[in-house]
Motif scaffolding. Structure first.
Motif, PDB file in Angstrom:
ATOM      1  N   SER A  39       4.142   2.679   2.913  1.00  0.00           N
ATOM      2  CA  SER A  39       3.736   2.948   4.292  1.00  0.00           C
ATOM      3  C   SER A  39       2.913   4.227   4.374  1.00  0.00           C
ATOM      4  O   SER A  39       1.892   4.289   5.077  1.00  0.00           O
ATOM      5  CB  SER A  39       4.971   3.080   5.196  1.00  0.00           C
ATOM      6  OG  SER A  39       5.672   1.866   5.283  1.00  0.00           O
ATOM      7  N   LEU A  40       3.330   5.250   3.636  1.00  0.00           N
ATOM      8  CA  LEU A  40       2.613   6.524   3.637  1.00  0.00           C
ATOM      9  C   LEU A  40       1.211   6.366   3.066  1.00  0.00           C
ATOM     10  O   LEU A  40       0.230   6.879   3.619  1.00  0.00           O
ATOM     11  CB  LEU A  40       3.418   7.544   2.825  1.00  0.00           C
ATOM     12  CG  LEU A  40       2.891   8.982   2.758  1.00  0.00           C
ATOM     13  CD1 LEU A  40       2.731   9.558   4.151  1.00  0.00           C
ATOM     14  CD2 LEU A  40       3.837   9.842   1.933  1.00  0.00           C
ATOM     15  N   GLN A  41       1.099   5.631   1.985  1.00  0.00           N
ATOM     16  CA  GLN A  41      -0.200   5.448   1.337  1.00  0.00           C
ATOM     17  C   GLN A  41      -1.152   4.591   2.165  1.00  0.00           C
ATOM     18  O   GLN A  41      -2.361   4.614   1.932  1.00  0.00           O
ATOM     19  CB  GLN A  41       0.003   4.842  -0.051  1.00  0.00           C
ATOM     20  CG  GLN A  41       0.677   5.795  -1.030  1.00  0.00           C
ATOM     21  CD  GLN A  41       1.014   5.136  -2.347  1.00  0.00           C
ATOM     22  OE1 GLN A  41       1.137   3.909  -2.440  1.00  0.00           O
ATOM     23  NE2 GLN A  41       1.185   5.931  -3.389  1.00  0.00           N
ATOM     24  N   SER A  42      -0.618   3.845   3.118  1.00  0.00           N
ATOM     25  CA  SER A  42      -1.474   3.019   3.973  1.00  0.00           C
ATOM     26  C   SER A  42      -2.100   3.813   5.112  1.00  0.00           C
ATOM     27  O   SER A  42      -3.006   3.320   5.792  1.00  0.00           O
ATOM     28  CB  SER A  42      -0.671   1.855   4.560  1.00  0.00           C
ATOM     29  OG  SER A  42       0.247   2.309   5.544  1.00  0.00           O
ATOM     30  N   LEU A  43      -1.634   5.042   5.331  1.00  0.00           N
ATOM     31  CA  LEU A  43      -2.142   5.853   6.422  1.00  0.00           C
ATOM     32  C   LEU A  43      -3.488   6.465   6.068  1.00  0.00           C
ATOM     33  O   LEU A  43      -3.734   6.831   4.921  1.00  0.00           O
ATOM     34  CB  LEU A  43      -1.153   6.972   6.770  1.00  0.00           C
ATOM     35  CG  LEU A  43       0.259   6.535   7.180  1.00  0.00           C
ATOM     36  CD1 LEU A  43       1.099   7.741   7.517  1.00  0.00           C
ATOM     37  CD2 LEU A  43       0.204   5.569   8.361  1.00  0.00           C
ATOM     38  N   ARG A  44      -4.329   6.620   7.071  1.00  0.00           N
ATOM     39  CA  ARG A  44      -5.645   7.205   6.862  1.00  0.00           C
ATOM     40  C   ARG A  44      -5.554   8.617   6.303  1.00  0.00           C
ATOM     41  O   ARG A  44      -6.322   9.015   5.431  1.00  0.00           O
ATOM     42  CB  ARG A  44      -6.425   7.208   8.185  1.00  0.00           C
ATOM     43  CG  ARG A  44      -7.784   7.877   8.115  1.00  0.00           C
ATOM     44  CD  ARG A  44      -8.497   7.811   9.456  1.00  0.00           C
ATOM     45  NE  ARG A  44      -7.679   8.318  10.530  1.00  0.00           N
ATOM     46  CZ  ARG A  44      -7.525   9.617  10.821  1.00  0.00           C
ATOM     47  NH1 ARG A  44      -8.118  10.528  10.071  1.00  0.00           N
ATOM     48  NH2 ARG A  44      -6.771  10.000  11.826  1.00  0.00           N
ATOM     49  N   LEU A  45      -4.593   9.388   6.782  1.00  0.00           N
ATOM     50  CA  LEU A  45      -4.501  10.789   6.362  1.00  0.00           C
ATOM     51  C   LEU A  45      -4.155  10.931   4.885  1.00  0.00           C
ATOM     52  O   LEU A  45      -4.479  11.951   4.259  1.00  0.00           O
ATOM     53  CB  LEU A  45      -3.491  11.541   7.221  1.00  0.00           C
ATOM     54  CG  LEU A  45      -1.998  11.169   7.115  1.00  0.00           C
ATOM     55  CD1 LEU A  45      -1.314  11.874   5.953  1.00  0.00           C
ATOM     56  CD2 LEU A  45      -1.277  11.504   8.417  1.00  0.00           C
ATOM     57  N   TRP A  46      -3.489   9.929   4.301  1.00  0.00           N
ATOM     58  CA  TRP A  46      -3.085  10.030   2.900  1.00  0.00           C
ATOM     59  C   TRP A  46      -4.290  10.236   1.987  1.00  0.00           C
ATOM     60  O   TRP A  46      -4.231  11.003   1.020  1.00  0.00           O
ATOM     61  CB  TRP A  46      -2.316   8.780   2.484  1.00  0.00           C
ATOM     62  CG  TRP A  46      -1.931   8.766   1.024  1.00  0.00           C
ATOM     63  CD1 TRP A  46      -2.563   8.108   0.011  1.00  0.00           C
ATOM     64  CD2 TRP A  46      -0.832   9.461   0.425  1.00  0.00           C
ATOM     65  NE1 TRP A  46      -1.926   8.332  -1.174  1.00  0.00           N
ATOM     66  CE2 TRP A  46      -0.851   9.163  -0.965  1.00  0.00           C
ATOM     67  CE3 TRP A  46       0.183  10.285   0.915  1.00  0.00           C
ATOM     68  CZ2 TRP A  46       0.083   9.665  -1.855  1.00  0.00           C
ATOM     69  CZ3 TRP A  46       1.121  10.791   0.030  1.00  0.00           C
ATOM     70  CH2 TRP A  46       1.064  10.487  -1.328  1.00  0.00           C
ATOM     71  N   ALA A  47      -5.402   9.572   2.301  1.00  0.00           N
ATOM     72  CA  ALA A  47      -6.602   9.668   1.465  1.00  0.00           C
ATOM     73  C   ALA A  47      -7.192  11.068   1.477  1.00  0.00           C
ATOM     74  O   ALA A  47      -7.944  11.433   0.575  1.00  0.00           O
ATOM     75  CB  ALA A  47      -7.649   8.658   1.937  1.00  0.00           C
ATOM     76  N   ARG A  48      -6.859  11.860   2.486  1.00  0.00           N
ATOM     77  CA  ARG A  48      -7.412  13.200   2.596  1.00  0.00           C
ATOM     78  C   ARG A  48      -6.524  14.259   1.947  1.00  0.00           C
ATOM     79  O   ARG A  48      -6.969  15.384   1.715  1.00  0.00           O
ATOM     80  CB  ARG A  48      -7.622  13.573   4.073  1.00  0.00           C
ATOM     81  CG  ARG A  48      -8.583  12.637   4.787  1.00  0.00           C
ATOM     82  CD  ARG A  48      -9.213  13.289   6.005  1.00  0.00           C
ATOM     83  NE  ARG A  48      -9.974  14.468   5.602  1.00  0.00           N
ATOM     84  CZ  ARG A  48      -9.685  15.709   5.995  1.00  0.00           C
ATOM     85  NH1 ARG A  48      -8.654  15.932   6.766  1.00  0.00           N
ATOM     86  NH2 ARG A  48     -10.428  16.713   5.599  1.00  0.00           N
ATOM     87  N   VAL A  49      -5.275  13.948   1.715  1.00  0.00           N
ATOM     88  CA  VAL A  49      -4.360  14.944   1.158  1.00  0.00           C
ATOM     89  C   VAL A  49      -4.651  15.140  -0.328  1.00  0.00           C
ATOM     90  O   VAL A  49      -4.686  14.170  -1.093  1.00  0.00           O
ATOM     91  CB  VAL A  49      -2.891  14.505   1.351  1.00  0.00           C
ATOM     92  CG1 VAL A  49      -1.930  15.505   0.701  1.00  0.00           C
ATOM     93  CG2 VAL A  49      -2.581  14.361   2.834  1.00  0.00           C
TER      94      VAL A  49
END
Length: 261
Positions: A39-49
């Motif tokens: 679920s966390l990896q599906s979030l848009r913000l994950w790609a920016r971290v």
């Protein structure tokens, strides 16, 4: 002798049952962690971290979900993926700091959409206070509860447009829970808010949401949204404000990876 054998068999059976129970519990916990990570990896913000912060974010999301209760209002049923989405954005704001900053947070309430609250509004010229009602997408109540519109949470994660109700309200919460701070930084923040007001008076389109001109607290919250959502633009157009927020959050999102569209 037979009695001893029977006792030994019973103890063996109990030990086997306990071992299987522990295995099932571990399997359930592992499955839950896997689902939360997905679920966390599906979030848009994950790609920016940045990679260096991802393990910290995962651990903090787990801790947040385990320690902060979520409540659905208006018939909304909360599931674990919803908890992950909100916890991730709350924890993102705190990645630059050590420790547990949510000790005063007693819970998060989610409404399906905007919710109506009673407000007391004071006229600045006359001092007369009137009661009215207002539809809100988010609210931080006396530093111990954050209330959010689920529709607005989803909209905030869908676009890099500078709007993020979770970041807005968690910034309010952190400010209320940790009063005081650097007076020079506060003065610089107020100066930036006044400049926003002057730009609006000139009829200019602003990067920072005009709502930030209301007062310093709201300016900080909307500036934080821009800082995490559109960091490179903020650094370009408001470099002093960007440095101020970078030092406050101890994060430099303008240097984080650019998400793939």
């Amino acid at each position: 002798m037979l009695r001893l054998i029977v006792i030994a068999l019973v103890l063996l059976a109990v030990a086997w049952a306990l071992r299987n129970r522990r295995r099932r519990r571990r399997a359930t916990q592992d499955a839950r962690r896997f689902e939360r990570l997905a679920s966390l990896q599906s979030l848009r913000l994950w790609a920016r971290v940045p990679d260096a912060l991802r393990d910290t974010l995962v651990a903090r999301v787990e801790d947040f979900i385990d320690r902060v209760p979520f409540t659905g209002a208006g018939g909304l049923v909360i599931d674990d993926s919803m908890r992950v989405r909100i916890a991730a954005q709350c924890c993102l704001v705190t990645l630059g700091h050590e420790g547990w900053p949510f000790a005063a947070l007693h819970g998060i309430t989610l409404h399906p959409d905007e919710f109506v609250v009673r407000q007391e509004i004071e006229d600045e010229d006359t001092g007369v206070v009137t009661e009215g009602y207002e539809a809100l997408s988010g609210q931080s109540i006396e530093s111990d509860r954050i209330v959010l519109s689920w529709r607005d949470v989803l909209e905030g994660d869908a676009h890099d447009d500078g709007y993020n109700v979770v970041i807005h309200e968690v910034t309010h919460f952190l400010e209320h829970a940790n009063p005081g701070g650097d007076q020079a930084a506060r003065a610089a923040l107020e100066a930036a808010r006044e400049e926003l007001g002057r730009a609006l008076d000139r009829g200019e389109t602003t990067l920072i949401d005009p709502y930030g001109a209301e007062d310093t607290a709201e300016f900080l919250a909307v500036a934080a949204e821009t800082f995490f959502e559109r960091p490179r633009e903020l650094r370009t157009h408001h470099p002093t404000l960007y440095v101020l927020l970078r030092e406050s959050f101890r994060l430099d999102p303008a240097e984080w990876p650019t998400p793939v569209q």
